[in-house]
Design a protein around this motif. Structure first.
Motif, PDB file in Angstrom:
ATOM      1  N   LEU A 258     -31.501  -5.380  15.675  1.00 44.47           N
ATOM      2  CA  LEU A 258     -32.348  -4.937  16.719  1.00 44.47           C
ATOM      3  C   LEU A 258     -31.482  -4.618  17.840  1.00 44.47           C
ATOM      4  N   THR A 259     -31.696  -3.190  18.641  1.00 41.68           N
ATOM      5  CA  THR A 259     -31.149  -3.122  19.671  1.00 41.68           C
ATOM      6  C   THR A 259     -31.823  -1.676  20.314  1.00 41.68           C
ATOM      7  N   ALA A 260     -31.900  -1.296  21.566  1.00 40.84           N
ATOM      8  CA  ALA A 260     -31.992  -0.367  22.431  1.00 40.84           C
ATOM      9  C   ALA A 260     -30.977   0.471  22.591  1.00 40.84           C
ATOM     10  N   THR A 261     -29.736   0.018  22.510  1.00 38.76           N
ATOM     11  CA  THR A 261     -28.459   0.458  22.973  1.00 38.76           C
ATOM     12  C   THR A 261     -27.484   0.193  21.905  1.00 38.76           C
ATOM     13  N   PRO A 262     -27.340   0.973  20.709  1.00 36.13           N
ATOM     14  CA  PRO A 262     -26.440   0.420  19.767  1.00 36.13           C
ATOM     15  C   PRO A 262     -25.270   0.945  19.849  1.00 36.13           C
TER      16      PRO A 262
END
Length: 449
Positions: A258-262
């Motif tokens: 999970l991430t907003a900023t891979p």
């Protein structure tokens, strides 16, 4: 040794890498279990072909090994993971190889009655499919998309089928926030929240919520591992932590990121279709991400270092008109200076009162809080504005600034919020964080048309 006792031991030890003292067994029982091959010894420090490696934390760098006297000779021990108990040439690790514990499926594990948006539902369905196929998945969702709620159905399905689930995150404060939410919405399951100062123990928990460092204690323990904030420090910098995740997973497992900023590696895998990815560019409440304002202050660092509060920052605070806010500072010293100038409490990784101040701010008992990057991600506070002081400092990379901006406007009742970056010299990170917001808002708007 009767079956009930063996089943009890299996529930305590299966899937863990433990020091002898952590087994908490009397010597005769320990020797019997070793003779019956219910416990296997793993040398704590392995030396092979001129390479020395710690079997718990994978360390092979000489600077992290120490030497200590042992009888008439010196032995090597690992300093990198010593806070978990010493591993050395004569202090081994042990794994349970006896009968596997029986795990009873729990029906209707999730008691959450909320509804998912279509995008959240898409991610939830993909997660369930990934668990069924024992595959990998990336959920690439903006801050405030409601990632936690997307996990519920998949976790419930896994637990209902007798699987063990781990949610791992690089940050202690995220564990502290997630654990009460899952205990509220999964009240009938056994869970454990594990981090450096935690007093809890994993006694065959259905769900473990832990910092990624705690996975160094596990081996082939979990059927499903969810790595939250996979791009965050220290996970993306410390090569031992991804290895710990892989070792903690059972041979056949599901792994969800999970991430907003891979980071670049994950983006490349997504583009090459090597990693199934669900993209969610919209917050659950449908409102756009707050667009950061970039405000330059001449001699900003000099003023802060001279214990002066720059007037633009003072004006920004006055404009809150009683609205609550977070001020991010790049270092502990700058946070302390701002705290003294503004008479506002501050927190950092080693603050003795960190937990108390954060809880007070969450409970809306204090109006403002100054913080280092420890609160940049994974935490939710209702109705706040956000400012970054010295946003041009190197600790504030693009991902950090995007995550910080994501603390504002998270509530459906208050979906807007001011985000301001105060800087002296504009950086690429600031520009990219601003562009990121515009791009994601454009993608979200396209979905609404």
């Amino acid at each position: 040794m009767n079956n009930l006792y063996l089943e009890y031991l299996a529930s305590q030890y299966q899937g863990k890498l433990l020091l002898k003292q952590e087994l908490q067994l009397d010597e005769p029982t320990f020797q019997i279990l070793m003779q019956e091959q219910f416990i296997k010894e793993i040398r704590g420090i392995r030396k092979q072909m001129g390479l020395t490696m710690c079997e718990r934390c994978f360390n092979y760098q000489k600077k992290y090994f120490g030497k200590m006297p042992y009888g008439k000779r010196e032995i090597v021990y690992c300093r990198k993971c010593i806070m978990m108990g010493r591993v050395s040439e004569v202090e081994s690790l042990y794994v349970w190889t006896g009968p596997k514990p029986k795990r009873k499926p729990i029906t209707d594990a999730c008691h959450w009655k909320g509804e998912l948006t279509p995008l959240q539902q898409k991610a939830s369905n993909s997660m369930i499919d990934t668990i069924n196929r024992k595959d990998h998945l990336l959920i690439y969702a903006v801050c405030g998309a409601g990632k936690t709620e997307m996990l519920y159905a998949g976790i419930a399905k896994a637990i209902e089928s007798g699987k063990r689930v781990c949610i791992a995150t690089p940050r202690t404060d995220v564990v502290r926030e997630l654990a009460p939410r899952f205990r509220r919405d999964f009240p009938e399951i056994e869970s454990a929240a594990l981090f450096g100062d935690s007093t809890e123990k994993d006694l065959a928990a259905n769900l473990v919520i832990a910092t990624t460092h705690q996975l160094l204690r596990y081996q082939e323990a979990f059927d499903v591992i969810i790595v939250d904030e996979v791009d965050a420090f220290p996970f993306h910098r410390d090569k031992s932590l991804p290895k710990a995740v892989q070792r903690a997973a059972r041979p056949e497992h599901a792994l969800i990121y999970l991430t907003a900023t891979p980071r670049t590696e994950l983006k490349i895998k997504t583009q090459l279709k090597l990693l199934p990815t669900v993209s969610i560019p919209m917050r659950y409440h449908g409102h756009p991400l707050p667009i950061p304002t970039l405000q330059r202050i001449r001699k900003l660092s000099t003023k802060i270092n001279s214990n002066q509060l720059p007037e633009p920052i003072n004006q920004w605070i006055k404009q809150r008109n009683g609205r609550r806010y977070l001020l991010f500072a790049p270092t502990i010293d700058s946070a302390k200076t701002l705290s003294q100038l503004l008479d506002i409490p501050y927190v950092h990784a080693d603050s003795p009162n960190r937990k108390d101040f954060i809880q007070q701010f969450r409970n809306q008992n204090i109006e403002a809080l100054i913080t280092t990057t420890i609160l940049e991600r994974g935490v939710t506070f209702p109705s706040i504005d956000v400012a970054v002081v010295q946003a041009d400092h190197h600790v504030f990379d693009e991902a950090a600034l995007v995550q910080i901006a994501g603390r504002a406007g998270r509530s459906a009742q208050d979906p807007t919020g001011d985000v301001t970056f105060f800087y002296e010299a504009k950086t690429n990170a600031m520009v990219k964080a601003h562009q990121y917001t515009l791009i994601k808002n454009k993608e979200a708007k396209g979905m609404l048309v």
